[in-house]
Design an enzyme around this catalytic site. Sequence first.
Site, PDB file in Angstrom:
ATOM      1  N   HIS A 268       1.021  -1.040  -0.115  1.00  0.00           N
ATOM      2  CA  HIS A 268       0.165   0.119  -0.096  1.00  0.00           C
ATOM      3  C   HIS A 268       0.999   1.227  -0.045  1.00  0.00           C
ATOM      4  CE1 HIS A 268      -2.966   3.079   1.569  1.00  0.00           C
ATOM      5  NE2 HIS A 268      -3.790   2.053   1.456  1.00  0.00           N
TER       6      HIS A 268
ATOM      7  N   ASP B  83       3.210  -5.031   7.783  1.00  0.00           N
ATOM      8  CA  ASP B  83       1.814  -4.233   7.748  1.00  0.00           C
ATOM      9  C   ASP B  83       0.807  -4.997   8.075  1.00  0.00           C
ATOM     10  OD1 ASP B  83      -0.340  -2.793   7.058  1.00  0.00           O
ATOM     11  OD2 ASP B  83       0.460  -1.947   5.099  1.00  0.00           O
TER      12      ASP B  83
ATOM     13  N   GLN C  92      -4.495  -5.234   6.831  1.00  0.00           N
ATOM     14  CA  GLN C  92      -5.670  -6.201   6.235  1.00  0.00           C
ATOM     15  C   GLN C  92      -5.642  -7.513   6.991  1.00  0.00           C
ATOM     16  OE1 GLN C  92      -7.580  -5.314   4.163  1.00  0.00           O
ATOM     17  NE2 GLN C  92      -6.617  -3.266   3.477  1.00  0.00           N
TER      18      GLN C  92
ATOM     19  N   LYS D 261     -10.518  -0.659  10.185  1.00  0.00           N
ATOM     20  CA  LYS D 261     -10.611  -1.909   9.398  1.00  0.00           C
ATOM     21  C   LYS D 261     -11.218  -3.239  10.146  1.00  0.00           C
ATOM     22  CE  LYS D 261      -7.142  -0.380   5.762  1.00  0.00           C
ATOM     23  NZ  LYS D 261      -7.879   0.195   4.912  1.00  0.00           N
TER      24      LYS D 261
ATOM     25  N   CYS E 289      -4.916   2.480  -3.651  1.00  0.00           N
ATOM     26  CA  CYS E 289      -3.653   2.930  -2.985  1.00  0.00           C
ATOM     27  C   CYS E 289      -2.399   2.107  -3.180  1.00  0.00           C
ATOM     28  CB  CYS E 289      -3.873   3.284  -1.641  1.00  0.00           C
ATOM     29  SG  CYS E 289      -5.065   4.560  -1.189  1.00  0.00           S
TER      30      CYS E 289
END
Lengths: 150, 413
Positions: free
Chosen positions: B122, B199, B202, B225, B367
């Site tokens: 991202h 990261d 998600q 999220k 993104c």
Amino acid sequence: MYDLEDLYQEIVMDHNRRPRNFGEIKNPTNSADGFNPLCGDQIKLQLHLKDGLVADVAFSGVGCAISKSSASMMTEELKGKTLDHVENLFGAFRKMITRKPGDSYDADLLGDLEILQGISRYPARIKCATLAWHTLHSAIHDENEVVSTK
Amino acid sequence: MFDVEKIRGDFPILSKKVYGNPLVYLDNAATSQKPRQVIDSLVDYYENYNANVHRGVHTLSMEATDRFEEAREKVARFINAESSDLVMWTRNASESLNLIAYSWGEDNVHEGDEILLTPMEHHSNLVPWQELARRKNAVIKFIPMLENGTLNMGEVDDLITERTVLVSAVHMSNALGTINPVRELGEKAHRQGAKILVDGAQSVPHMPTNVQELDCDFLVFSGHKMLGPTGIGALYVKQDILNTMEPFLTGGEMVLEVSYQEASWADLPMRFEAGTPNIADSIGLGSAVDYLNNLGMENVRKHEKDLISYALNRFQEAGLEGMDLFGPDDPEIRGGVFSFNTVDVHPHDMGTFLDRMGIAVRTGHHCAMPLIRSLGVAATVRASFYLYNTEREVDILVDGVTEALRYFRDGSE
């Protein structure tokens, strides 16, 4: 059936499937590239200007149905017109597309371009419709910069 | 027991209609919807114990402080952090990444050093490193990606050199759904003395996360999220690294003692939390963690794995012409992200058409502009699932895409 006709009218869909003046012209006097970073639409616009008139025009690139048909309809409208007239059209088109409910626009001047008036109700799609026009503006004024509809 | 219909009842927004059709919300990779429990926790804070934290002696301030720190503990346990002192509140994953790029990066990345990323990052895990590399004259490298949207792990050993200081990788790609082998990347990084950043924007919302098992040095994620409010995110850093990091923002809350000339820093984690924190939304995120724990993250993952398998099968059965699917075929290494492109219908038109049927999808580059370009397209359509989505909703998506193709190819009606 989903009430999409105000956006995707038959004539719009026709321009999308069979865009007019799509490709390149032989001796362009002016050209510009346009880019919509939000959806990745890209357009290349070429003009042949002669004696203050648009003698020829073509566009190429990739885009959604709205950006493609708007570009296609624009090129049909431009041929043989004076630069002053083109400038007035651009102003009137922008006013129509970005108007608030109830605001008026110059339907007489816009002619066939009025077909795209329903886009004003889809804020997320306004930039699709104006990309070709901003690129045209850049080509005429020779700004030599990639137009970006941020 | 994972009962989707019961779960759906907890989410007020899911009974909403869009253009007269039931909302089919498939934009969860962008942000998730919120259960009543989370919404109630925000109202409860503002109605019953709204006060600033960490400095009042009055009852409300003490209650707010307790609940605020309790939320931090919930989040720390959720990712199995060694201690809640290693979990810092931020606004979102982006802020967490910027914090690392400044507080750790400024002191640990030098001229000629290398940072290794994946091609599916991202922008939030790309641009801060580009900027750091520019400031330091460091080098950014990328692990090549295979055709199926997975990393070419065979190349990693050659790419991690003695100049590599950081490997930063997305655990689950927001654009393809690929679940990357971040533990293996971490082992390879550590072997060369480099750090590993995961990261989890998600992955943390969609699958069990265990920072000790992953052995990651940094983990970043975002609250909105994972059923939580917007404006709250978190950062986990391993103790020995955190001890060496300078503060990111300075001012109130993060100090121990201040004179007119200088200041000393507060203990962890407050050293990294200048100013009045986002109290309400931290508590809201704690409540979201409670909700997820009640369901069990293994169950959430299984539900979404079933949904992506179902979606892949249904679209294969439908055999729609000119439809390109992106991401791995194997649901074992794929989250609930269904990304596609159609030859005749631009993603933007697809998105508008589906919206008229009540289906919310994301269209564009998600993104991840360089990744989408490398796929050879300008944009994709992305349907992303969460714990409240159903097979019935996948069916509606299949019907919607089928109708959109007919509409744009053959004309309306």
